[in-house]
Design a protein around this motif. Structure first.
Motif, PDB file in Angstrom:
ATOM      1  N   TYR A  12      38.194  58.124  18.227  1.00  0.00           N
ATOM      2  CA  TYR A  12      37.717  56.782  19.074  1.00  0.00           C
ATOM      3  C   TYR A  12      36.128  56.544  18.708  1.00  0.00           C
ATOM      4  CZ  TYR A  12      42.258  56.929  21.573  1.00  0.00           C
ATOM      5  OH  TYR A  12      43.485  56.789  22.071  1.00  0.00           O
ATOM      6  N   TYR A  13      35.967  55.393  18.621  1.00  0.00           N
ATOM      7  CA  TYR A  13      34.434  55.023  18.755  1.00  0.00           C
ATOM      8  C   TYR A  13      34.312  54.051  20.039  1.00  0.00           C
ATOM      9  CZ  TYR A  13      33.580  55.857  13.735  1.00  0.00           C
ATOM     10  OH  TYR A  13      33.478  56.627  12.723  1.00  0.00           O
ATOM     11  N   GLY A  14      33.902  54.600  21.051  1.00  0.00           N
ATOM     12  CA  GLY A  14      34.433  54.042  22.606  1.00  0.00           C
ATOM     13  C   GLY A  14      35.432  53.735  22.719  1.00  0.00           C
ATOM     14  N   ILE A  46      36.933  61.123   6.399  1.00  0.00           N
ATOM     15  CA  ILE A  46      36.324  62.074   5.421  1.00  0.00           C
ATOM     16  C   ILE A  46      35.150  62.600   6.259  1.00  0.00           C
ATOM     17  CG2 ILE A  46      37.202  61.405   3.425  1.00  0.00           C
ATOM     18  CD1 ILE A  46      34.565  60.929   2.301  1.00  0.00           C
ATOM     19  N   ARG A  47      34.452  61.550   7.184  1.00  0.00           N
ATOM     20  CA  ARG A  47      33.415  62.333   7.659  1.00  0.00           C
ATOM     21  C   ARG A  47      33.670  63.302   8.936  1.00  0.00           C
ATOM     22  NH1 ARG A  47      28.771  59.008   7.175  1.00  0.00           N
ATOM     23  NH2 ARG A  47      28.040  59.228   9.543  1.00  0.00           N
ATOM     24  N   THR A  48      34.853  63.286   9.315  1.00  0.00           N
ATOM     25  CA  THR A  48      35.117  64.409  10.336  1.00  0.00           C
ATOM     26  C   THR A  48      35.479  65.662   9.757  1.00  0.00           C
ATOM     27  OG1 THR A  48      37.640  64.017   9.978  1.00  0.00           O
ATOM     28  CG2 THR A  48      36.704  62.626  11.685  1.00  0.00           C
ATOM     29  N   LEU A  52      30.652  65.210  10.452  1.00  0.00           N
ATOM     30  CA  LEU A  52      29.641  63.964  10.616  1.00  0.00           C
ATOM     31  C   LEU A  52      30.176  63.106  11.789  1.00  0.00           C
ATOM     32  CD1 LEU A  52      28.537  62.998   6.840  1.00  0.00           C
ATOM     33  CD2 LEU A  52      26.988  64.063   8.744  1.00  0.00           C
ATOM     34  N   GLU A  53      31.555  63.058  11.865  1.00  0.00           N
ATOM     35  CA  GLU A  53      32.028  62.398  13.103  1.00  0.00           C
ATOM     36  C   GLU A  53      32.954  63.534  13.919  1.00  0.00           C
ATOM     37  OE1 GLU A  53      31.294  59.542  13.946  1.00  0.00           O
ATOM     38  OE2 GLU A  53      30.349  58.441  12.102  1.00  0.00           O
ATOM     39  N   SER A  54      32.667  63.495  15.301  1.00  0.00           N
ATOM     40  CA  SER A  54      33.811  64.277  16.005  1.00  0.00           C
ATOM     41  C   SER A  54      35.141  63.743  16.180  1.00  0.00           C
ATOM     42  CB  SER A  54      33.123  64.631  17.340  1.00  0.00           C
ATOM     43  OG  SER A  54      32.868  63.306  17.901  1.00  0.00           O
ATOM     44  N   PHE A  85      27.832  60.446  -0.983  1.00  0.00           N
ATOM     45  CA  PHE A  85      27.793  59.197  -0.304  1.00  0.00           C
ATOM     46  C   PHE A  85      27.795  57.941  -1.389  1.00  0.00           C
ATOM     47  CE2 PHE A  85      26.077  62.391   2.442  1.00  0.00           C
ATOM     48  CZ  PHE A  85      26.845  62.424   3.562  1.00  0.00           C
ATOM     49  N   GLN A  86      28.030  56.773  -0.591  1.00  0.00           N
ATOM     50  CA  GLN A  86      28.073  55.710  -1.378  1.00  0.00           C
ATOM     51  C   GLN A  86      26.631  55.458  -1.959  1.00  0.00           C
ATOM     52  OE1 GLN A  86      29.739  52.640   0.710  1.00  0.00           O
ATOM     53  NE2 GLN A  86      29.247  51.035  -0.610  1.00  0.00           N
ATOM     54  N   HIS A  87      25.593  55.628  -1.060  1.00  0.00           N
ATOM     55  CA  HIS A  87      24.071  55.316  -1.034  1.00  0.00           C
ATOM     56  C   HIS A  87      23.332  56.607  -1.775  1.00  0.00           C
ATOM     57  CE1 HIS A  87      24.976  51.061  -0.345  1.00  0.00           C
ATOM     58  NE2 HIS A  87      25.525  51.471   0.748  1.00  0.00           N
ATOM     59  N   PHE A  88      23.948  57.654  -2.277  1.00  0.00           N
ATOM     60  CA  PHE A  88      23.367  58.629  -2.886  1.00  0.00           C
ATOM     61  C   PHE A  88      22.634  59.562  -1.811  1.00  0.00           C
ATOM     62  CE2 PHE A  88      22.233  54.630  -5.454  1.00  0.00           C
ATOM     63  CZ  PHE A  88      23.443  54.468  -6.016  1.00  0.00           C
TER      64      PHE A  88
HETATM   65  P1  ADP Z   1      28.448  52.682   4.111  1.00  0.00           P
HETATM   66  O1  ADP Z   1      28.560  51.210   3.345  1.00  0.00           O
HETATM   67  O2  ADP Z   1      27.529  53.508   3.343  1.00  0.00           O
HETATM   68  O3  ADP Z   1      29.954  53.462   3.953  1.00  0.00           O
HETATM   69  P2  ADP Z   1      28.573  51.625   6.396  1.00  0.00           P
HETATM   70  O4  ADP Z   1      27.772  50.262   6.364  1.00  0.00           O
HETATM   71  O5  ADP Z   1      30.034  51.486   6.477  1.00  0.00           O
HETATM   72  O6  ADP Z   1      28.096  52.586   5.585  1.00  0.00           O
HETATM   73  O7  ADP Z   1      28.051  52.352   8.062  1.00  0.00           O
HETATM   74  C1  ADP Z   1      26.937  52.898   7.892  1.00  0.00           C
HETATM   75  C2  ADP Z   1      26.942  53.502   9.190  1.00  0.00           C
HETATM   76  O8  ADP Z   1      27.118  52.716  10.537  1.00  0.00           O
HETATM   77  C3  ADP Z   1      27.951  54.696   9.507  1.00  0.00           C
HETATM   78  O9  ADP Z   1      27.204  55.573  10.101  1.00  0.00           O
HETATM   79  C4  ADP Z   1      28.891  54.091  10.306  1.00  0.00           C
HETATM   80  O10 ADP Z   1      29.546  55.179  11.208  1.00  0.00           O
HETATM   81  C5  ADP Z   1      28.306  53.078  11.195  1.00  0.00           C
HETATM   82  N1  ADP Z   1      29.142  51.995  11.525  1.00  0.00           N
HETATM   83  C6  ADP Z   1      30.009  51.287  10.890  1.00  0.00           C
HETATM   84  N2  ADP Z   1      30.673  50.414  11.383  1.00  0.00           N
HETATM   85  C7  ADP Z   1      30.007  50.375  12.890  1.00  0.00           C
HETATM   86  C8  ADP Z   1      30.422  49.398  13.801  1.00  0.00           C
HETATM   87  N3  ADP Z   1      31.065  48.724  13.913  1.00  0.00           N
HETATM   88  N4  ADP Z   1      29.388  49.673  15.147  1.00  0.00           N
HETATM   89  C9  ADP Z   1      28.889  50.959  14.723  1.00  0.00           C
HETATM   90  N5  ADP Z   1      28.565  51.480  14.098  1.00  0.00           N
HETATM   91  C10 ADP Z   1      29.183  51.404  12.737  1.00  0.00           C
END
Ligand code: ADP
Ligand code: ADP
Length: 230
Positions: A12-14, A46-48, A52-54, A85-88
């Motif tokens: 979960y995120y929140g 994949i971040r879990t 990087l994510e719990s 990562f996507q952004h290196f």
């Molecule tokens: P990328 O394009 O490099 O995959 P994202 O833009 O998807 O990156 O996400 C960048 C960061 O923002 C990540 O750490 C992600 O967990 C966080 N993030 C993505 N979506 C949300 C959201 N809805 N609310 C808060 N943080 C978010």
């Protein structure tokens, strides 16, 4: 032996349910492609794997270690599980060579001569030996991503995670990066989990294709089955 095992994992995120009942086992040496619409939870999944994510519920075992177990040393997992990562995420103020040598020096305490030799060998592998003294800003996006891959490889990981490695690249640079990734998939025993929209990559080197939507795994098919239906 399995490299990665998800058992009934919930994230979960929140209040937002990002991963629902994820069950996924990836054997050592497999190349698995993870696909699905934007926002379906691929990056979260994949971040879990390298912490990087719990996760909130279920069991996640990586390289024989249970991530929920308090005694598990996440740094030990990260030594064995690299991420692209996507952004290196390269260090802008360091040279290409320094970018590659840093983690092996700090984390593995690799001897400097050996470290240099390994870094140059990895640069050779991604076809960028001649760029060793440059800074990331002097390179194209495709070159930066190949450097990021070389940096991960220099740690000699057992497993490499790729989060949309070509999505930020101009079309003409995508093939160079995919060629390097295909080489790794074919020539090494490394486990690879790749989030990508590049179906050509999946078709050529994946063992399996996993499809996610709304935080759930909808399909997990051997490549042959996946592409058969298309
Ligand atoms: P990328 O394009 O490099 O995959 P994202 O833009 O998807 O990156 O996400 C960048 C960061 O923002 C990540 O750490 C992600 O967990 C966080 N993030 C993505 N979506 C949300 C959201 N809805 N609310 C808060 N943080 C978010
Ligand atoms: P994908 O990689 O498939 O595009 P993500 O795993 O990046 O999906 O995101 C899955 C969902 O979780 C999205 O709705 C995203 O907005 C949300 N999300 C990602 N990171 C965070 C975060 N740090 N905080 C809150 N929501 C997030």
């Amino acid at each position: 032996m399995s490299m990665i095992e998800f058992h009934h994992v919930e994230k979960y995120y929140g209040n937002f349910h990002a991963l629902t009942d994820i069950n996924l086992t990836i054997a050592a040496g497999e190349t698995v492609v993870l696909i699905g619409p934007s926002g379906s939870g691929k990056s979260t999944l994949i971040r879990t794997i390298n912490g990087l994510e719990s996760i909130q519920q279920g069991q996640l075992i990586v390289n024989g270690q249970d991530l929920a177990e308090k005694r598990t040393d996440i740094n030990r997992i990260r030594k064995n599980v690299g991420m692209v990562f996507q952004h290196f995420n390269l260090y802008a103020n360091k040279t290409v060579l320094e970018n590659i040598m840093l983690a092996p020096r700090l984390v593995l305490h690799r001897d400097e001569t050996d470290n240099h030799k390994t870094a140059m060998a990895m640069l050779d592998r991604v076809g960028l030996v001649d760029q060793a003294g440059k800074r990331p800003a002097q390179l194209s996006g495709g070159q930066k991503q190949r450097i990021a891959i070389a940096r991960s490889l220099a740690m000699h990981p057992k497993c490499l995670l790729f989060d949309e490695p070509t999505s930020a690249l101009d079309p003409e640079m995508i093939d160079d990066v995919l060629t390097v990734m295909k080489g790794i998939a074919r020539d090494s025993s490394m486990t690879m989990l790749v989030v990508t929209h590049e179906m050509g990559f999946a078709r050529e080197v994946a063992n399996r294709v996993v499809f996610m939507t709304d935080g759930k795994i909808l399909e997990d098919d051997p490549k042959e089955t996946f592409f058969d239906g298309q």
